[in-house]
Write an enzyme that holds these catalytic residues in place. Sequence first.
Site, PDB file in Angstrom:
ATOM      1  N   VAL A  45       0.841  -1.202   0.000  1.00 24.19           N
ATOM      2  CA  VAL A  45       0.000   0.000   0.000  1.00 24.19           C
ATOM      3  C   VAL A  45       0.879   1.256   0.000  1.00 24.19           C
ATOM      4  O   VAL A  45       0.617   2.228  -0.724  1.00 24.19           O
ATOM      5  CB  VAL A  45      -0.980  -0.012   1.203  1.00 24.19           C
ATOM      6  CG1 VAL A  45      -1.793   1.272   1.244  1.00 24.19           C
ATOM      7  CG2 VAL A  45      -1.902  -1.222   1.136  1.00 24.19           C
ATOM      8  N   CYS A  46       1.944   1.231   0.803  1.00 21.78           N
ATOM      9  CA  CYS A  46       2.851   2.393   0.857  1.00 21.78           C
ATOM     10  C   CYS A  46       3.458   2.669  -0.514  1.00 21.78           C
ATOM     11  O   CYS A  46       3.588   3.827  -0.929  1.00 21.78           O
ATOM     12  CB  CYS A  46       3.973   2.150   1.859  1.00 21.78           C
ATOM     13  SG  CYS A  46       3.396   1.963   3.547  1.00 21.78           S
ATOM     14  N   THR A  47       3.827   1.632  -1.213  1.00 26.44           N
ATOM     15  CA  THR A  47       4.441   1.794  -2.538  1.00 26.44           C
ATOM     16  C   THR A  47       3.466   2.505  -3.477  1.00 26.44           C
ATOM     17  O   THR A  47       3.839   3.461  -4.179  1.00 26.44           O
ATOM     18  CB  THR A  47       4.836   0.406  -3.099  1.00 26.44           C
ATOM     19  OG1 THR A  47       5.763  -0.179  -2.187  1.00 26.44           O
ATOM     20  CG2 THR A  47       5.444   0.506  -4.473  1.00 26.44           C
ATOM     21  N   LEU A  50       2.909   6.297  -2.365  1.00 26.42           N
ATOM     22  CA  LEU A  50       3.967   7.261  -2.706  1.00 26.42           C
ATOM     23  C   LEU A  50       3.994   7.531  -4.203  1.00 26.42           C
ATOM     24  O   LEU A  50       4.255   8.661  -4.636  1.00 26.42           O
ATOM     25  CB  LEU A  50       5.325   6.782  -2.196  1.00 26.42           C
ATOM     26  CG  LEU A  50       5.493   6.794  -0.669  1.00 26.42           C
ATOM     27  CD1 LEU A  50       6.950   6.683  -0.284  1.00 26.42           C
ATOM     28  CD2 LEU A  50       4.892   8.018  -0.015  1.00 26.42           C
TER      29      LEU A  50
END
Length: 213
Positions: A45-47, A50
């Site tokens: 999810v972070c990937t 960002l």
Amino acid sequence: MATIRLGDKAPNFNAKTTEGEINFHEWLGNSWGILFSHPADYTPVCTTELGTVAKYKDEFDKRNVKVVALSVDGLESHKGWIGDINETQGTTVNFPIIADEDKKVSELYDMIHPNADSNLTVRSVFVIGDDKKVKLIITYPASTGRNFDELLRVIDSLQLTAYHKVATPPNWNNGEDVVVSPAIATEDIPSMFPKGHKVIKPYLRTTPQPNLD
Ligand code: BEZ
């Protein structure tokens, strides 16, 4: 760690980032800012978040907003991960990511919620005005990616309040009528809002969005 509340001065800090060392307040300069945390590098999810933020750069620039991300991983990890973000999201990360290995900034901003996870930050968002005051705080769990269209919508609302003394009703979107601040007397509305206004109740007055041609 003191509780940070809306209207407080955003705590200042020095930090290592992927774009060099920053002093937060100096880095903000006269801009608005978004400080947002990520649970960990090399996570799905972070990937995608960002990558999404990198694609919104023009929208943030239009609003004079600088963006800085944070996770508690180190600089070398961040740099390797940026390669993956660029590759998988078809973008170029164009904002700094804080390497908060000692958790100094995470603790300052209360981004670690021990009953969710004792080591990793949750998905915190702080919007900071050009007066360095905290204008918005939102907290999401690690498993939910943020809605950056909503963040832009709220920034539009915050900037209308800051610069034009209006508030925005629920589900308001850019271009729609806004609410005149209750602090403004009805007799002062015509000179302040020459595009016109409606008095629905003495306390509920609307006007076309004032910053549009
Ligand atoms: C993610 O970014 O995909 C993620 C990170 C921590 C927990 C759950 C999901």
